[in-house]
Design a protein around this motif. Structure first.
Motif, PDB file in Angstrom:
ATOM      1  N   GLU A  93       0.854  -1.196   0.000  1.00 60.85           N
ATOM      2  CA  GLU A  93       0.000   0.000   0.000  1.00 60.85           C
ATOM      3  C   GLU A  93       0.886   1.241   0.000  1.00 60.85           C
ATOM      4  O   GLU A  93       1.849   1.337   0.743  1.00 60.85           O
ATOM      5  CB  GLU A  93      -0.887  -0.015   1.246  1.00 60.85           C
ATOM      6  N   ASN A  94       0.560   2.177  -0.885  1.00 58.00           N
ATOM      7  CA  ASN A  94       1.486   3.291  -1.054  1.00 58.00           C
ATOM      8  C   ASN A  94       1.408   4.325   0.068  1.00 58.00           C
ATOM      9  O   ASN A  94       0.541   5.166   0.064  1.00 58.00           O
ATOM     10  CB  ASN A  94       1.288   3.969  -2.400  1.00 58.00           C
ATOM     11  N   VAL A 112       1.765  -1.949  -7.628  1.00 57.09           N
ATOM     12  CA  VAL A 112       1.263  -2.014  -6.263  1.00 57.09           C
ATOM     13  C   VAL A 112       0.756  -3.423  -6.009  1.00 57.09           C
ATOM     14  O   VAL A 112       0.079  -4.005  -6.846  1.00 57.09           O
ATOM     15  CB  VAL A 112       0.135  -0.976  -6.071  1.00 57.09           C
ATOM     16  N   LYS A 113       1.126  -3.981  -4.874  1.00 61.00           N
ATOM     17  CA  LYS A 113       0.660  -5.321  -4.514  1.00 61.00           C
ATOM     18  C   LYS A 113      -0.846  -5.291  -4.286  1.00 61.00           C
ATOM     19  O   LYS A 113      -1.357  -4.269  -3.862  1.00 61.00           O
ATOM     20  CB  LYS A 113       1.346  -5.781  -3.231  1.00 61.00           C
ATOM     21  N   PRO A 114      -1.588  -6.323  -4.456  1.00 66.14           N
ATOM     22  CA  PRO A 114      -1.113  -7.616  -4.933  1.00 66.14           C
ATOM     23  C   PRO A 114      -0.803  -7.613  -6.429  1.00 66.14           C
ATOM     24  O   PRO A 114      -1.518  -6.987  -7.193  1.00 66.14           O
ATOM     25  CB  PRO A 114      -2.290  -8.556  -4.638  1.00 66.14           C
ATOM     26  N   ILE A 115       0.269  -8.321  -6.783  1.00 64.51           N
ATOM     27  CA  ILE A 115       0.665  -8.396  -8.181  1.00 64.51           C
ATOM     28  C   ILE A 115      -0.239  -9.399  -8.894  1.00 64.51           C
ATOM     29  O   ILE A 115      -0.518 -10.471  -8.389  1.00 64.51           O
ATOM     30  CB  ILE A 115       2.116  -8.911  -8.306  1.00 64.51           C
ATOM     31  N   ASN A 116      -0.689  -8.995 -10.055  1.00 65.89           N
ATOM     32  CA  ASN A 116      -1.543  -9.869 -10.851  1.00 65.89           C
ATOM     33  C   ASN A 116      -0.791 -10.182 -12.135  1.00 65.89           C
ATOM     34  O   ASN A 116      -0.216  -9.304 -12.757  1.00 65.89           O
ATOM     35  CB  ASN A 116      -2.854  -9.104 -11.114  1.00 65.89           C
TER      36      ASN A 116
END
Lengths: 551, 232
Positions: A93-94, A112-116
C-alpha cells in the motif's frame, strides 16, 4: 506483440520466499529462463557485481538493511545498471514516504501489490515497447552525446508517436545539458499549451535560469510547487536558485519543506544541514545531520561531513561537553561498523578525530595536540579529495597545536588545488587574518597560485609548440596531485583532444580523455568549456573511434 | 492489567487498525496469488474453477475494502496524496482489461473496454485504476449479462464510464451516494465507503481550478447502473 522473456536476465529482489516463488512462477509462465533471486538489498548489490541484468523486479520494503530505493540508487551510482535495464519497483500500500522516494528515483514502473500476472504481462509489454523507443537516446545521454540524443529524439517522435511526450522530455534534458535554453523553452511552452505537465513547467524554469532570468525561473518553480506540492525536484531547483540569489534563509526553508515531505532522501538532509550550518541555525543543522547519519547507514551517499558537521553544530548549539560526547559516540560507532562480514572494521575517518581535537583545543585540554596530530596523519596519508572546509579546519587546529610547518603545507596544497576559485582563496586568507598572519598568508597564497599558473602556462606553451606528449605528461602529473583543480583538468583534456585529433585514433588516449572529462564533469558539469570539449570529443569518436571506446 | 483511559484508546485505535489493515492486505495478496496459481491448474468449465473464481472475486472485494479503509485513514490525517501523470488511456484500458476480463467473462458476462479517440489523461494512475477495478469487481454481483467500460474526452474532461445491465442504483444511492457513509446496507453489502473514496479521490484531481467529479445514474445498458469519473 507476444511477450517472451526467454532472453532476459532477470533479478528478483524480495525478502519473502513466498513472494519470490510467486514472481518466479509468473515470469516463468512468460517464458523467462534466466532468473536470479536475492533476499536482501545487500545480496542484490552483490548480484549486480556478478551479472548484468536486463530486468529487475525489486520489492520496496526489504526488511532490515537497504530498501528498494536505496538499492536502485546505489546500483545507478555504481554504474552497474545498464542504461537500458528495466527496473520495476513493487510496493505494498502506497504510504506517502515510500511513494515520494520511489517517484524521485524514477524506476521504469512500479506495481502495487497484490501483483496480478495479467497486469504484470501488459505492463512489461508496454515498458519493453517504451524502452525500444527511448533506448538509443538513453545510451547517447549516458555518453553525454547530447547532439546525438537530440537528433535521436526527433527521429523517435516520428517513429513512435505514442511515446512523443517521453521523447520530448528527454530532448529537453539533452538541450538543457547542451546549454541550449531557447530551444528547450520552446518545446516546454508547446507542451504547456495543452496541459500543466509538471516536468515541462520545471524544465521551463530551468531554461529561464540558464537564460539568466532568475525572477521568471523562481516564479515557475513556485508555480510547479503550488500545482503539485510533492514535486520534489522543483523544491531542489528553487532552493538552488534562492541560494544563488543570496537568499540563504529562504533556501534553507525550501530545503526544510522538501526534507519533511520526502524524508527518505539522504542528499536533501545533507543539503539542508549544510545550508542551516552556514546560516548559523545550529539546531536545525544538528537535526538534519542526525537524519543524514541515520539514513547513511544504508546509503552509498553517506559522507564524513555529516558526522563532522553534527559535532560542530552540537558544539555551537549546546557547548563543547555535549559535542565531545557526540564525537566519542561517533568514533565508537564507526569503529564498530563493519562493511561486510569478513572484512576488517573501517578506520575512523580522520575528520571525526579532528572534530574531537577541535573541541579539546577549545577546552585547553592537554591531550588536544596529540589528537590533532592523529588527524593530521590521516590527512597526510591521502590528502586528495579533502573538502575545502576540512583542510582549513585542520590547518587551523595545526596552527593552534603548534604544528606550524604542517599547517603551511596544508594551506599551500589547498591554494594550489583551488587556485582559480575566489571563494576558496578568500576563505584561506580569512584563516590567516583570524590568526593575525595577514601578510604572511597573502604571500603564501600568491606563491602557491603562481606555482599553478606557471604549470598551466608551461603546459599550454608546450602544446602550442607541438610538444603534445610533454604537455600531457606535465599536466597529468599536476592533475593527479591536485584532482580538484578545474583549470588543470580542462587543460589536460584539451591537450589530449588535440593529440587525438592530430594523430591516428588511439583507444588509450580516448580512454584517458574520457576519464578526465568525467572527472571535470563531477566538479562542474555545466562548465561551458567542458560542454564544448565533450561535444567535440563525441563528434571525433563517432567519426573515427570504434564503438568499444564509448561504452 | 492496567487501566487505560478512553483518550489513549481512541488515539491508538486508528493507528493499530491501519497497521492491521496493512497486514491483512499482505495476506490477501498472498491469497490472491495462490488463487491465481490454482486457477491455471483447474480445468475449464469445472465446479472447482467456479469456486476458485468466486474465491478470487471475494478476495478482491476484501482487498478493495481494505484499500478504501486505508484511504479513509489517510484522508483523516491529510496524508492521502494524488500524484497525477500523463496517462495514455488506451494503454490504461488494456491494463484494466487484463485485470478484470477473465473474472467477469468466467461468470458469463460480456466484457468490453473502449477508448473513443486517442485520449490522453492527466491523473493518478494507480488510484484511478483502483477505483475502476473496485467498481468492476462489484458488477460481478449486479450485472445481468454485460459490462462495458469506456473512456472519452467530454467538455475538456477525461471521462471513464462503467456501465452494466443490472438493476441500476437504488434511489438512496443516487440521491446522496458517497456524501455520507458508514451505514451498511446489509442487503447489498455496501457500506458506501467505496463510493466515498471515489468521490474524495476524484475531487482531489483539480486542474486549472476545475475539480473532478463522480456521476452516478441509471444510464447504463438497458437502464442498468452507470458510474462516471470526470477527471479534469
Amino acid at each position: 506483440m507476444a511477450l517472451n522473456l526467454k532472453d532476459h536476465r532477470i533479478l528478483i529482489v524480495d525478502d519473502f520466499r513466498e513472494m519470490r516463488i510467486t514472481l518466479r512462477g509468473m515470469l516463468e509462465s512468460l517464458g523467462a529462463r534466466d532468473i536470479t533471486e536475492a533476499r536482501s538489498g545487500e545480496d542484490a548489490l552483490e548480484e549486480f557485481g556478478r551479472n548484468r541484468f536486463d530486468l529487475v523486479l525489486c520489492d520496496y520494503n526489504l526488511g532490515k538493511g537497504r530498501d528498494g530505493q536505496q538499492v536502485l540508487e546505489e546500483a545507478r551510482h555504481r554504474g552497474v545498471l545498464r542504461p537500458d535495464a528495466i527496473w520495476i519497483m513493487i510496493t505494498a500500500e502506497n504510504t506517502m514516504d515510500m511513494v515520494m522516494a520511489v517517484v524521485e528515483y524514477a524506476p521504469d514502473s512500479y506495481l502495487v501489490k497484490p501483483i496480478n500476472k495479467a497486469v504484470l504481462q501488459v505492463r512489461l509489454e508496454r515498458i519493453l515497447k517504451r524502452k525500444s523507443a527511448v533506448k538509443a537516446v538513453e545510451f547517447a545521454m549516458a555518453k553525454r552525446d547530447y547532439d546525438r540524443a537530440v537528433a535521436l529524439c526527433d527521429d523517435g517522435v516520428a517513429k513512435y508517436p505514442e511515446f512523443r511526450l517521453d521523447l520530448l522530455k528527454l530532448k529537453v534534458e539533452a538541450l538543457l545539458a547542451r546549454r541550449d535554453p531557447d530551444a528547450a523553452a520552446e518545446i516546454c511552452s508547446g507542451v504547456l499549451g495543452d496541459r500543466d505537465v509538471p516536468w515541462a513547467l520545471l524544465a521551463l524554469g530551468r531554461a529561464r535560469h540558464q537564460q539568466g532570468d532568475q525572477a521568471q525561473a523562481l516564479a515557475l518553480f513556485n508555480q510547479a510547487i503550488s500545482q503539485n506540492e510533492t514535486h520534489m525536484a522543483a523544491y531542489d531547483w528553487k532552493a538552488r536558485l534562492e541560494r544563488e540569489m543570496g537568499h540563504s534563509e529562504a533556501a534553507q526553508k525550501t530545503l526544510g519543506q522538501a526534507a519533511s515531505l520526502s524524508p527518505k532522501v539522504i542528499r536533501r538532509h545533507q543539503s539542508l544541514a549544510d545550508m542551516a550550518h552556514a546560516n548559523g541555525d545550529y539546531t536545525t543543522a544538528a537535526n538534519a545531520y542526525r537524519k543524514a547519519l541515520a539514513l547513511g547507514a544504508n546509503s552509498c551517499f553517506s559522507r564524513p561531513d555529516d558526522a563532522v558537521g553534527l559535532v560542530d553544530a552540537v558544539s555551537a548549539a549546546e557547548g563543547p561537553e555535549a559535542a565531545l560526547k557526540v564525537a566519542n559516540e561517533l568514533s565508537g560507532q564507526n569503529a564498530a561498523r563493519r562493511v561486510r562480514p569478513g572484512r576488517s572494521a573501517q578506520p575512523i575517518p580522520w575528520r571525526i578525530t579532528l572534530a574531537r581535537g577541535k573541541i579539546l583545543l577549545k577546552k585547553n585540554d592537554p591531550g588536544a595536540a596529540e589528537v590533532v596530530a592523529q588527524a593530521l596523519e590521516g590527512y597526510q596519508s591521502e590528502p586528495e579529495g579533502t573538502p575545502v572546509t576540512a583542510s582549513i579546519d585542520l590547518a587551523r587546529c595545526c596552527f593552534q597545536a603548534g604544528l606550524k610547518d604542517e599547517a603551511h603545507a596544508i594551506m599551500d596544497r589547498l591554494v594550489r588545488e583551488y587556485h582559480d576559485r575566489p571563494d576558496v582563496i578568500a576563505a584561506a586568507q580569512n584563516l590567516f587574518d583570524e590568526l593575525d598572519m595577514k601578510d604572511h598568508g597573502a604571500e603564501l597564497i600568491a606563491g602557491a597560485q603562481k606555482a599553478v599558473v606557471d604549470i598551466n602556462n608551461e603546459g599550454v606553451r608546450l602544446a602550442q609548440s607541438g610538444k603534445l606528449n610533454e604537455a600531457i605528461a606535465l599536466l597529468t602529473r599536476a592533475a593527479d596531485e591536485l584532482p580538484g583543480n578545474l583549470t588543470i583538468l580542462l587543460n589536460v583534456s584539451h591537450v589530449l583532444l588535440l593529440k587525438l585529433r592530430a594523430e591516428p585514433w588511439s583507444n588509450q588516449t580516448a580512454y584517458a580523455l574520457n576519464g578526465y572529462l568525467e572527472r571535470t564533469s563531477k566538479i562542474d558539469a555545466q562548465n561551458a568549456k567542458l560542454v564544448r570539449l565533450q561535444s567535440e570529443f563525441s563528434d571525433l569518436a563517432r567519426k573515427n573511434g570504434p564503438q568499444a571506446v564509448n561504452s | 492489567m492496567t487501566l487505560v483511559t478512553d483518550d489513549l484508546v481512541a488515539v491508538e485505535f486508528a493507528s493499530v487498525l491501519a497497521s492491521s489493515v496493512h497486514d491483512m492486505k499482505n495476506s490477501i495478496g498472498h491469497l490472491l496469488n495462490s488463487a491465481e496459481a490454482i486457477e491455471s491448474l483447474v480445468p475449464d468449465n469445472s465446479i472447482a474453477r467456479d469456486q476458485v473464481l468466486a474465491l478470487q472475486h471475494e478476495a478482491r472485494r476484501i482487498n478493495f475494502d481494505l484499500m478504501h479503509l486505508l484511504g479513509l485513514y489517510k484522508f483523516e490525517r491529510s496524508r492521502q496524496v494524488v500524484n497525477p501523470t500523463v496517462v495514455d488511456c488506451e494503454e490504461f484500458l488494456i491494463e484494466l482489461t487484463a485485470y478484470n476480463e477473465s473474472l467477469l467473462t468466467s461468470r458469463g458476462l460480456k466484457f468490453s473496454a473502449e477508448c473513443r479517440g486517442a485520449v490522453e489523461g492527466f491523473f493518478d494512475r494507480d488510484l484511478i485504476m483502483g477505483i475502476l477495478n473496485s467498481t468492476l469487481n462489484n458488477t460481478y454481483n449486479f450485472a445481468e449479462s454485460e459490462v462495458e467500460v469506456s473512456c472519452e474526452t467530454l467538455e475538456g474532461y477525461t471521462v471513464f464510464s462503467v456501465r452494466d445491465d443490472g438493476p441500476g442504483y437504488g434511489p438512496k444511492v443516487l440521491k446522496g451516494g458517497g456524501e455520507q457513509m458508514g451505514r451498511t446496507d446489509y442487503a447489498t453489502g455496501s457500506t458506501g465507503l467505496g463510493l466515498y473514496f471515489a468521490r474524495r479521490i476524484t475531487e482531489m484531481h483539480c486542474h486549472r481550478g476545475r475539480p473532478g467529479k463522480v456521476v452516478l445514474d441509471n444510464e447504463g445498458i438497458r437502464g442498468g447502473g452507470r458510474l462516471q469519473l470526470w477527471l479534469p
